[in-house]
Design an enzyme around this catalytic site. Sequence first.
Site, PDB file in Angstrom:
ATOM      1  N   GLU A 267       0.711  -1.128  -0.007  1.00  0.00           N
ATOM      2  CA  GLU A 267      -0.062   0.061  -0.031  1.00  0.00           C
ATOM      3  C   GLU A 267       0.934   1.328  -0.035  1.00  0.00           C
ATOM      4  O   GLU A 267       1.911   1.333   0.832  1.00  0.00           O
ATOM      5  CB  GLU A 267      -0.901  -0.037   1.230  1.00  0.00           C
ATOM      6  CG  GLU A 267      -1.858  -1.161   1.099  1.00  0.00           C
ATOM      7  CD  GLU A 267      -2.837  -1.289   2.311  1.00  0.00           C
ATOM      8  OE1 GLU A 267      -2.632  -0.308   3.442  1.00  0.00           O
ATOM      9  OE2 GLU A 267      -3.679  -2.171   2.513  1.00  0.00           O
ATOM     10  N   HIS A 286      -7.764   1.558   1.552  1.00  0.00           N
ATOM     11  CA  HIS A 286      -7.761   1.089   2.601  1.00  0.00           C
ATOM     12  C   HIS A 286      -8.654   2.369   3.689  1.00  0.00           C
ATOM     13  O   HIS A 286      -8.122   2.749   4.473  1.00  0.00           O
ATOM     14  CB  HIS A 286      -6.408   1.159   3.532  1.00  0.00           C
ATOM     15  CG  HIS A 286      -6.126   0.444   4.691  1.00  0.00           C
ATOM     16  ND1 HIS A 286      -4.988  -0.555   5.002  1.00  0.00           N
ATOM     17  CD2 HIS A 286      -6.956   0.122   5.592  1.00  0.00           C
ATOM     18  CE1 HIS A 286      -4.973  -0.778   6.140  1.00  0.00           C
ATOM     19  NE2 HIS A 286      -6.214  -0.531   6.606  1.00  0.00           N
TER      20      HIS A 286
END
Length: 323
Positions: A267, A286
């Site tokens: 990420e 997220h």
Amino acid sequence: MKHQILFTAPYMIPFVDRFKPVFDYYNIELIIPDVKERIEEADLLRYAGQFDGAICGDDRYTERVIQACAPRLKVISKWGTGIDSIDAEACSRYGVKVCRTLNAFTLPVADTVLGYILAFARRQPWMDKEMKDGKWEKIPGRSLGECTLGVIGVGNIGRAVIRRARAFGMKVYGTDIIDIDHVFIAETGIEMTNLQTLLAKSDFVSVNCDLNQTSYHLINHDTLALVKPSSVLINTARGPIVEEKALVEALQAKRLAGAALDVFEHEPLPAESPLMKMDNVMLAPHNSNSSPAAWERVHWNTIRNLLEGLGIPTTDFNRIFDA
């Protein structure tokens, strides 16, 4: 005595001015690096020995970092629930207290899972796109009462997902590495089973377990071979529970109908990821914890946890700061 705190929680940094009166009151000085998503091991090591406590997001507090920061480091106060990025064993060995807010985002995450299920079952995003492309196309959908859901991890979030799914009439399977309370099973009618059976029988599979040694790459090439080609995988837990390469291959080979992903192995998700170009995949950064009310509770609890971990009394905390 002033306490130096490494302040790296990305959800709190934009509002740091709101919290500064609290820190000033408790004689705390903040060290605030530039944070995009998280701080990696090498960056944390640059601050080794400079701080007494930390308020963090998903920063990589590895054994090497903990060893370098001890004995000065006394507490790591994690913003949120998951602490898989923190080496808890190393913290225990070096006397570093790890704090978090349990059950922090149960409701928004469970709502997110149901939103994905509804989107795929009713095909709304796809019909909207067709209409805006000038096509009058009736895309077949399904009622949730016709669908089965498999929930991997029947903890707080998993249970909230199950209650929502049952309200829509879904048949629900569950699997967990611990025994689930018989009262909850009787209340919801969930059928507990093993992972293999759950994957084979479910139209939707929701990943809601913690990331640990038993769940790393739990969804992989072998387990994806068990799912129905019409199934949809939903992951709002932790990225590394799903082996992304195997997931991409299953989607490309049409061994899986779709996926909804809020978390990823790396990420932010790299721009070159094949997932970015798949029209049967829904992606989010997220963000399934998105809820201003939940964030507010976690902000203040994270600060309280830090103070208590430093041994600072918090009896007047709520009275003074209305937290």
